[in-house]
Every structure is written in structure tokens, then in C-alpha cells.
Write a protein that holds these residues in place. Structure first.
Motif, PDB file in Angstrom:
ATOM      1  N   LYS A  59     -33.006 -13.894  -2.380  1.00 15.78           N
ATOM      2  CA  LYS A  59     -31.602 -14.256  -2.144  1.00 15.78           C
ATOM      3  C   LYS A  59     -30.666 -13.336  -2.922  1.00 15.78           C
ATOM      4  O   LYS A  59     -29.616 -12.920  -2.408  1.00 15.78           O
ATOM      5  CB  LYS A  59     -31.375 -15.714  -2.532  1.00 15.78           C
ATOM      6  CG  LYS A  59     -32.031 -16.716  -1.588  1.00 15.78           C
ATOM      7  CD  LYS A  59     -31.803 -18.147  -2.050  1.00 15.78           C
ATOM      8  CE  LYS A  59     -32.476 -19.131  -1.117  1.00 15.78           C
ATOM      9  NZ  LYS A  59     -32.304 -20.540  -1.566  1.00 15.78           N
ATOM     10  N   ILE A  60     -31.034 -13.009  -4.152  1.00 15.17           N
ATOM     11  CA  ILE A  60     -30.210 -12.095  -4.944  1.00 15.17           C
ATOM     12  C   ILE A  60     -30.190 -10.707  -4.295  1.00 15.17           C
ATOM     13  O   ILE A  60     -29.149 -10.053  -4.223  1.00 15.17           O
ATOM     14  CB  ILE A  60     -30.732 -12.002  -6.391  1.00 15.17           C
ATOM     15  CG1 ILE A  60     -30.528 -13.343  -7.102  1.00 15.17           C
ATOM     16  CG2 ILE A  60     -30.023 -10.885  -7.153  1.00 15.17           C
ATOM     17  CD1 ILE A  60     -31.144 -13.401  -8.482  1.00 15.17           C
ATOM     18  N   ALA A  86     -27.852 -10.810  -1.455  1.00 19.35           N
ATOM     19  CA  ALA A  86     -26.468 -10.850  -1.941  1.00 19.35           C
ATOM     20  C   ALA A  86     -26.014  -9.460  -2.368  1.00 19.35           C
ATOM     21  O   ALA A  86     -24.881  -9.046  -2.071  1.00 19.35           O
ATOM     22  CB  ALA A  86     -26.361 -11.834  -3.107  1.00 19.35           C
ATOM     23  N   LEU A  87     -26.882  -8.727  -3.050  1.00 22.87           N
ATOM     24  CA  LEU A  87     -26.543  -7.358  -3.438  1.00 22.87           C
ATOM     25  C   LEU A  87     -26.316  -6.485  -2.208  1.00 22.87           C
ATOM     26  O   LEU A  87     -25.415  -5.636  -2.193  1.00 22.87           O
ATOM     27  CB  LEU A  87     -27.664  -6.757  -4.292  1.00 22.87           C
ATOM     28  CG  LEU A  87     -27.838  -7.333  -5.704  1.00 22.87           C
ATOM     29  CD1 LEU A  87     -29.100  -6.775  -6.348  1.00 22.87           C
ATOM     30  CD2 LEU A  87     -26.615  -7.036  -6.560  1.00 22.87           C
ATOM     31  N   ASN A  88     -27.110  -6.697  -1.170  1.00 19.59           N
ATOM     32  CA  ASN A  88     -26.950  -5.936   0.072  1.00 19.59           C
ATOM     33  C   ASN A  88     -25.607  -6.216   0.727  1.00 19.59           C
ATOM     34  O   ASN A  88     -24.967  -5.309   1.273  1.00 19.59           O
ATOM     35  CB  ASN A  88     -28.089  -6.272   1.025  1.00 19.59           C
ATOM     36  CG  ASN A  88     -27.929  -5.611   2.388  1.00 19.59           C
ATOM     37  OD1 ASN A  88     -27.752  -6.287   3.397  1.00 19.59           O
ATOM     38  ND2 ASN A  88     -27.990  -4.300   2.429  1.00 19.59           N
ATOM     39  N   ARG A  89     -25.150  -7.471   0.664  1.00 20.63           N
ATOM     40  CA  ARG A  89     -23.838  -7.806   1.234  1.00 20.63           C
ATOM     41  C   ARG A  89     -22.708  -7.173   0.424  1.00 20.63           C
ATOM     42  O   ARG A  89     -21.693  -6.749   0.984  1.00 20.63           O
ATOM     43  CB  ARG A  89     -23.666  -9.330   1.288  1.00 20.63           C
ATOM     44  CG  ARG A  89     -24.497 -10.002   2.373  1.00 20.63           C
ATOM     45  CD  ARG A  89     -24.046 -11.425   2.618  1.00 20.63           C
ATOM     46  NE  ARG A  89     -24.345 -12.275   1.468  1.00 20.63           N
ATOM     47  CZ  ARG A  89     -25.473 -12.948   1.308  1.00 20.63           C
ATOM     48  NH1 ARG A  89     -26.424 -12.865   2.241  1.00 20.63           N
ATOM     49  NH2 ARG A  89     -25.672 -13.701   0.246  1.00 20.63           N
ATOM     50  N   ILE A  90     -22.894  -7.093  -0.894  1.00 17.47           N
ATOM     51  CA  ILE A  90     -21.865  -6.510  -1.753  1.00 17.47           C
ATOM     52  C   ILE A  90     -21.798  -4.992  -1.567  1.00 17.47           C
ATOM     53  O   ILE A  90     -20.712  -4.409  -1.477  1.00 17.47           O
ATOM     54  CB  ILE A  90     -22.154  -6.844  -3.231  1.00 17.47           C
ATOM     55  CG1 ILE A  90     -22.015  -8.357  -3.458  1.00 17.47           C
ATOM     56  CG2 ILE A  90     -21.200  -6.084  -4.159  1.00 17.47           C
ATOM     57  CD1 ILE A  90     -22.530  -8.817  -4.806  1.00 17.47           C
TER      58      ILE A  90
END
Length: 218
Positions: A144-145, A148-152
Motif C-alpha cells: 500500500k505504501i 501511495a508513493l507511485n500516486r505521489i
């Protein structure tokens, strides 16, 4: 397809054991394959192998590509892609060197060896992920982290599976990029754990001071 350790296959020797096995672990199969006992014993039980050779060429006379050079287990779905990529790389080198095999074949070996070994390792790692790690809450949180980093920062933190399956990034470079992301995630976990301990310690200190002040006043 059923994947089991060889000794587990060897324990299933009768039709009754076949039915009991599927009834316990894969009950939906019995409705889909009514004659599962017959099919189980009439189909061969091959092994899975990883083939690593070096070099892939002999002088300027012969070249191994595909599974002949680097067979891998199927748990990343990349065996056919790896072979097709061999063809693309070989075609590019033939064009680059004007068909001079004495230059093409050694360079092909050097270009492909590291990438083939990398995807062979990743395929085995992915089996371990699917077989046991996906049930871990720690594993799920790391994933999940990573997302999330990929979305950022989608161009910086690309999931390993995406790079392997949906890009032309060489397998070895994809693994190195994923390792950098994993190190960052580990650092984030360590920082979060430290801050949590610090918060708990601070709360405990405040509680102790309050209790001391209360006792001294009384």
C-alpha cells in the motif's frame, strides 16, 4: 494447474485420496472437473526447472535463445516475453553490426545474461509472495505504501510488476529501481516506529510528572 512439492504429489496414490485432497483444498474443482481422479492420474506430473547457461553463444557459429538459454518458472508470466525480447535484441544487434556474427553473438550474451538471471530470480520470489507473504499484514502495508508513493510520484516510484509486465525497462534495471523503493519504505517504517515509541515515551513521561506533582501536593 496444480503446483505442489514433489513429495506432496507422491503421497496421493489412490482415486479416493485425490478426491479427498480436492475436497479439502479446492472443493470448487470437483464440480468443474467431475472426473478429477481420472484426469489426475492420466496427466503427467512434470517438474519446474530454471535453466542458466553461459555463454549463450559458441564462437560465431551458434547461439542459444529462449528456454534453451534461460528457462524460468512460470510465476511471473515472463517466459515467452523473455524469448521474444531475445529476438528483438538479436535483431537490433544484427542491424547495428551489419550482420557480423563475431561481434553480434558475444554482445548478445553479455546483454541478456544479467537480465535473464534477474527474471529467473524474480519468478521464484513471486512464487514465495503468492504462496505465503500475501497473507502478511506487514507485506500488505508495504504494498500500500508503494502504491501511495507511485500516486505521489508516478515517474519515480513505479511498481516492480508494472515495470516487468508493461514496459521495456530491462529486468535488471527494474529490480534495482524496486530495491531503491523497498529501502525507502523500510526507512519510512523505521521512522514511524521511532516516532511511535517517542510519542509513547513522551506520554508516559507526562503521566509520571503529573502523578509526581499530584503526590507532592498531597
Amino acid at each position: 494447474t496444480l503446483f505442489l512439492d514433489r513429495d506432496q504429489f507422491d503421497k496421493i496414490t489412490t482415486p479416493a485420496q485425490v478426491r479427498d485432497f480436492f475436497q479439502r483444498w479446492f472443493p470448487d474443482v470437483l464440480e468443474l472437473i467431475p472426473d478429477v481422479e481420472v484426469q489426475f492420474f492420466s496427466n503427467p506430473t512434470p517438474g519446474l526447472v530454471t535453466v542458466k547457461t553461459y555463454p549463450y553463444h559458441y564462437s560465431d557459429k551458434a547461439l542459444l535463445i529462449g528456454d534453451a538459454a534461460h528457462a524460468i518458472v512460470p510465476f511471473y508470466g515472463q517466459g515467452c516475453n523473455l524469448a521474444l525480447e531475445d529476438v528483438r535484441v538479436l535483431s537490433d544487434l544484427l542491424e547495428e553490426h551489419g550482420g557480423l556474427l563475431s561481434s553480434v553473438l558475444p554482445e548478445f550474451t553479455e546483454k541478456r545474461k544479467q537480465n535473464a538471471d534477474t527474471i529467473a530470480k524474480l519468478a521464484l520470489d513471486n512464487y514465495a509472495d503468492m504462496a505465503s507473504r500475501t497473507a502478511s499484514s506487514y507485506f500488505q502495508m508495504r504494498k500500500k505504501i508503494g502504491l501511495a508513493l507511485n500516486r505521489i510520484a508516478p515517474m519515480t516510484f513505479v511498481p516492480l510488476y508494472t515495470m516487468i509486465s508493461f514496459s521495456n525497462v530491462p529486468y535488471s534495471e527494474a529490480e534495482q529501481s524496486a530495491q531503491r523503493t523497498e529501502r525507502l519504505i523500510t526507512s519510512l517504517f523505521s521512522t514511524a516506529a521511532f516516532l511511535s515509541l517517542l510519542a509513547v515515551g513522551t506520554a508516559a513521561t507526562v503521566a509520571t510528572v503529573k502523578a509526581y506533582n499530584k503526590s507532592t501536593r498531597s
